[in-house]
Design an enzyme around this catalytic site. Structure first.
Site, short mmCIF file in Angstrom:
data_model
loop_
_atom_site.label_atom_id
_atom_site.label_comp_id
_atom_site.label_asym_id
_atom_site.label_seq_id
_atom_site.Cartn_x
_atom_site.Cartn_y
_atom_site.Cartn_z
N ARG A 1 8.87 -6.82 1.10
CA ARG A 1 7.70 -6.78 0.22
C ARG A 1 7.98 -7.07 -1.12
NH1 ARG A 1 5.48 -0.54 -0.65
NH2 ARG A 1 4.96 -0.97 -3.03
N ARG B 1 8.99 -2.49 4.95
CA ARG B 1 7.86 -3.54 5.31
C ARG B 1 8.39 -4.73 5.40
NH1 ARG B 1 2.47 -3.06 3.26
NH2 ARG B 1 1.18 -4.60 4.36
N GLU C 1 6.36 -2.75 10.00
CA GLU C 1 7.27 -1.59 9.53
C GLU C 1 8.49 -1.64 10.27
OE1 GLU C 1 6.44 -0.26 6.49
OE2 GLU C 1 7.75 1.45 6.28
N ARG D 1 -4.55 -3.70 -3.81
CA ARG D 1 -4.84 -2.17 -3.45
C ARG D 1 -6.20 -2.20 -3.37
NH1 ARG D 1 -0.09 1.40 -2.71
NH2 ARG D 1 1.54 0.59 -4.17
N GLU E 1 -3.75 4.61 12.25
CA GLU E 1 -2.00 4.18 12.62
C GLU E 1 -1.14 5.36 12.17
OE1 GLU E 1 -1.48 0.27 11.71
OE2 GLU E 1 -3.21 -0.58 12.53
N PHE F 1 1.68 -4.51 12.82
CA PHE F 1 0.39 -3.86 12.55
C PHE F 1 -0.72 -4.68 12.23
CE2 PHE F 1 2.96 -2.25 9.06
CZ PHE F 1 2.58 -2.98 7.86
N LYS G 1 2.05 6.05 10.18
CA LYS G 1 2.50 5.65 8.96
C LYS G 1 4.03 5.72 9.34
CE LYS G 1 2.53 5.59 3.92
NZ LYS G 1 4.29 5.58 3.56
P1 ATP Z 1 4.27 6.92 -2.20
O1 ATP Z 1 4.26 5.76 -2.92
O2 ATP Z 1 3.10 7.61 -2.08
O3 ATP Z 1 5.69 7.66 -2.08
P2 ATP Z 1 4.95 4.99 0.07
O4 ATP Z 1 5.99 4.55 -0.69
O5 ATP Z 1 5.16 5.01 1.34
O6 ATP Z 1 4.61 6.32 -0.47
P3 ATP Z 1 3.21 2.92 -0.05
O7 ATP Z 1 4.25 2.14 -0.23
O8 ATP Z 1 1.87 2.56 -0.81
O9 ATP Z 1 3.60 4.24 -0.28
O10 ATP Z 1 2.59 3.02 1.47
C1 ATP Z 1 2.15 2.16 2.20
C2 ATP Z 1 3.71 1.58 2.95
O11 ATP Z 1 3.71 2.19 4.33
C3 ATP Z 1 3.63 0.08 3.32
O12 ATP Z 1 3.89 -0.63 2.43
C4 ATP Z 1 4.23 -0.05 4.71
O13 ATP Z 1 5.54 -0.39 4.27
C5 ATP Z 1 4.34 1.46 5.08
N1 ATP Z 1 3.62 1.42 6.45
C6 ATP Z 1 4.16 2.40 7.63
N2 ATP Z 1 3.25 2.24 8.64
C7 ATP Z 1 2.28 1.37 8.16
C8 ATP Z 1 1.21 1.07 8.95
N3 ATP Z 1 0.82 1.34 10.46
N4 ATP Z 1 0.31 -0.01 8.34
C9 ATP Z 1 0.36 -0.30 7.02
N5 ATP Z 1 1.65 0.14 6.45
C10 ATP Z 1 2.38 0.98 7.16
#
Ligand code: ATP
Length: 571
Positions: A275, A259, A305, A422, A252, A346, A254
């Site tokens: 979140r 969130r 998101e 995770r 998908e 999603f 990102k």
């Molecule tokens: P980093 O921490 O590496 O800087 P980040 O802050 O985006 O990157 P995470 O928060 O772990 O890292 O990334 C996951 C986040 O991406 C999810 O919590 C969600 O908010 C967002 N996200 C965006 N698109 C999607 C999707 N299609 N499915 C799930 N999560 C998604």
């Protein structure tokens, strides 16, 4: 037999004397057994300095100023004298302990504080609002303080300030529940962990655990309450992503937004949670409207998101632009107009009265396709492909990046929804950028044009439940209102968190998370982590992040070591 507050204080004292996790767990487990016999389940919150469940994000959070006033009033001491002491000691709890001996002698028959009374009075503090609230708060606090013994005064004040300092994290308390009711039973440990992830409420889990495993199993996700969302692990290539998620996998976009868990209960009431479990329903009437219009179902919990886009060009905006919408509590209508958002759904965790978390992802996605009517720029399903072909996946990834998106998320089609974990049911793939999420633990007032604002910030990473400094940053925020967080705004956010001030410098409670880029990392004795970020710059304030999400000392070490690897391969 009423439980006395002194019993709880004894537990706090023991906890602060022992730093080992095992010891702490024993101490807590003993107390929980007592609580199960003689107390009320909600009193368990007090062990973490709270009076409501974790899904209720209200905090007692009395300001230092108000606490000083209440101490002064209770013990008949001048506020100035207390502030002087505070500068030296840095802990209003200890100051209350010290001054409580000066208490005007009250009758010898004075009632001892019970846990029940403390709990109920603290709960009242959460509810006091509006005019006259300050004097009412002081009245409540003083009535407790004037009945308190020395040590009781210390922990009462610390609880009021939201800074108990006894080191009881969620994990330790969960372990203690297991030890209290199931000894070393591994299967119970998993059940307690699961129950807590679903309920986000220690009182409910404690009560169920007391009654046995079958009761724990009955705990289910509930619409109307926030949920700890499932998080991805990081991978660095398409091949690695497939290795973790299996083939075929769903891929998908990102989205770079924030969130939102969308929850509709059986009475049809909609709620939106971040979140960090915060209720942001009021800030997003547009999202609620879109959900009402485009999602079918009597009750549900969806994961999504929310992304901001430009009114004119209709292009997505980076997270920083939309972050204002989470923070702002007034002029909502204007902001809805100026910063429109699109919801990208999603996942689905609950539908029409039943949890669907254990269903494989492909079934949950199929359900989503049935219940969501996509309407771009309002609410739609996250764009996806399902493939087992690495070349197809590479192409999708490249196209997504070209379209200006952050990266892609791979999802295991067979996996259940695992809240708060995770565990590799989904992975994120994005180009490597040097960006760390860190928490602000101190700040300094600026001078000249920036006088009156806190303009440089001491950053810290996490190491178990400690925060270790990794540097000082003063660039990246804006001087004028517009897109992005300003120094003025950051100052406003930091001021209520100040624990101690010393000239231009203030120490603050670790709460505000910022994303920071930097040129490189050096070893440095100047900071408690042993590392320093060189030329750091704040890229954005992260109101959507908790201190549990920030970079750990290990992350810093890895980033430090990776610098040498990179040098070798490019040579
Ligand atoms: P980093 O921490 O590496 O800087 P980040 O802050 O985006 O990157 P995470 O928060 O772990 O890292 O990334 C996951 C986040 O991406 C999810 O919590 C969600 O908010 C967002 N996200 C965006 N698109 C999607 C999707 N299609 N499915 C799930 N999560 C998604």
């Amino acid at each position: 037999m009423a439980m006395l507050y002194s019993q709880l204080v004894e537990v706090y004292e023991k906890l602060s004397r022992h730093s080992s996790k095992i010891e702490k767990t024993h101490i807590l487990a003993d107390f929980l057994k007592e609580l199960a016999k003689h107390g009320k389940k909600e009193w368990i919150y007090l062990l973490r300095g709270r009076v409501v469940s974790d899904y209720d994000t209200r905090e007692i959070g009395i300001s230092d100023k108000l606490a000083v006033k209440a101490i002064a009033f209770s013990f008949g001491i001048d506020e100035k004298e207390i502030f002087e002491e505070y500068k030296k000691v840095g802990d209003l709890g200890e100051i209350a302990e010290h001054f409580s001996t000066r208490k005007k002698q009250v009758s010898l028959l004075k009632q001892r504080l019970t846990i029940e009374r403390v709990f109920n009075e603290l709960r009242k503090l959460l509810e006091v609002e509006g005019s006259g609230s300050i004097s009412l708060k002081i009245e409540i606090i003083s009535s407790l303080l004037s009945s308190a013994e020395q040590k009781e005064a210390k922990y009462l004040v610390r609880t009021l300030l939201g800074d108990l300092r006894v080191g009881v994290g969620e994990n330790i308390l969960r372990d203690a529940i297991v030890e209290a009711f199931f000894k070393e039973d591994k299967s119970a440990a998993e059940l307690v962990a699961r129950a807590y992830e679903l309920a986000n409420d220690f009182a409910q889990v404690f009560e169920a655990a007391k009654r046995g495993k079958a009761e724990l199993e009955k705990i289910e996700i509930t619409p109307g309450r926030p949920v700890k969302v499932m998080l991805p692990v990081k991978v660095t290539s398409v091949a690695e992503a497939f290795k973790v998620c299996g083939k075929p996998a769903e891929i998908e976009h990102k989205y770079d937004g924030f969130r939102v868990v969308i929850s509709k209960d059986s009475r049809g009431e909609l709620k939106l949670f971040t979140r960090r479990l915060e209720d942001v329903t009021k800030q997003f009437p547009d999202v609620c409207k879109a959900v009402e219009k485009l999602v079918k179902g009597k009750s549900f919990i969806l994961d999504s998101e929310v992304v901001g886009y430009d009114k004119k060009t209709k292009r997505y905006k980076p997270f920083e632009a939309i972050s204002q919408r989470i923070k702002r509590k007034y002029e909502i209508k204007k902001l809805v107009e100026e910063l429109p958002v699109e919801v990208n759904v999603f996942d689905v965790l609950y539908y029409n009265g039943k949890s669907v978390m254990k269903e494989p992802f492909k079934k949950r996605r199929a359900l989503l396709e049935k219940i969501v009517k996509s309407k771009p720029l309002e609410l739609k399903l996250a764009e996806n492909i399902i493939t087992a072909d690495e070349r197809v996946a590479e192409r999708f990834y490249r196209d997504v990046l070209r379209a200006g998106e952050e990266g892609v998320i791979f999802k295991n089609l067979e996996a259940p929804y695992t809240p708060g974990r995770r565990v590799g049911n989904m992975v994120k793939l994005k180009p490597v950028v040097k960006d760390l999420d860190l928490v602000i633990v101190g700040a300094e007032f600026g001078s000249g044009k920036r006088a009156g604002w806190l303009t440089s910030y001491i950053l810290a990473c996490r190491h178990n439940d400690k925060f270790l400094e990794v540097g000082k940053v003063s660039s990246g925020l804006k001087e004028k209102e517009g897109e992005g967080t300003t120094y003025e705004e950051m100052t406003r956010l930091l001021k209520p968190l100040v624990k101690r001030s010393d000239g231009k410098f203030v120490e603050v409670a670790p709460k505000l998370v910022v994303s920071v880029t930097y040129q490189n990392i050096q070893k440095s004795p100047a900071y408690t982590s042993g590392f320093a970020l060189r030329f750091p710059r704040i890229t954005m304030y992260r109101p959507d992040r908790n201190t549990s999400d920030i970079a750990t000392l290990d992350d810093i070490k890895q980033a430090y070591l990776a610098q040498f690897k990179r040098k070798k391969t490019t040579r």
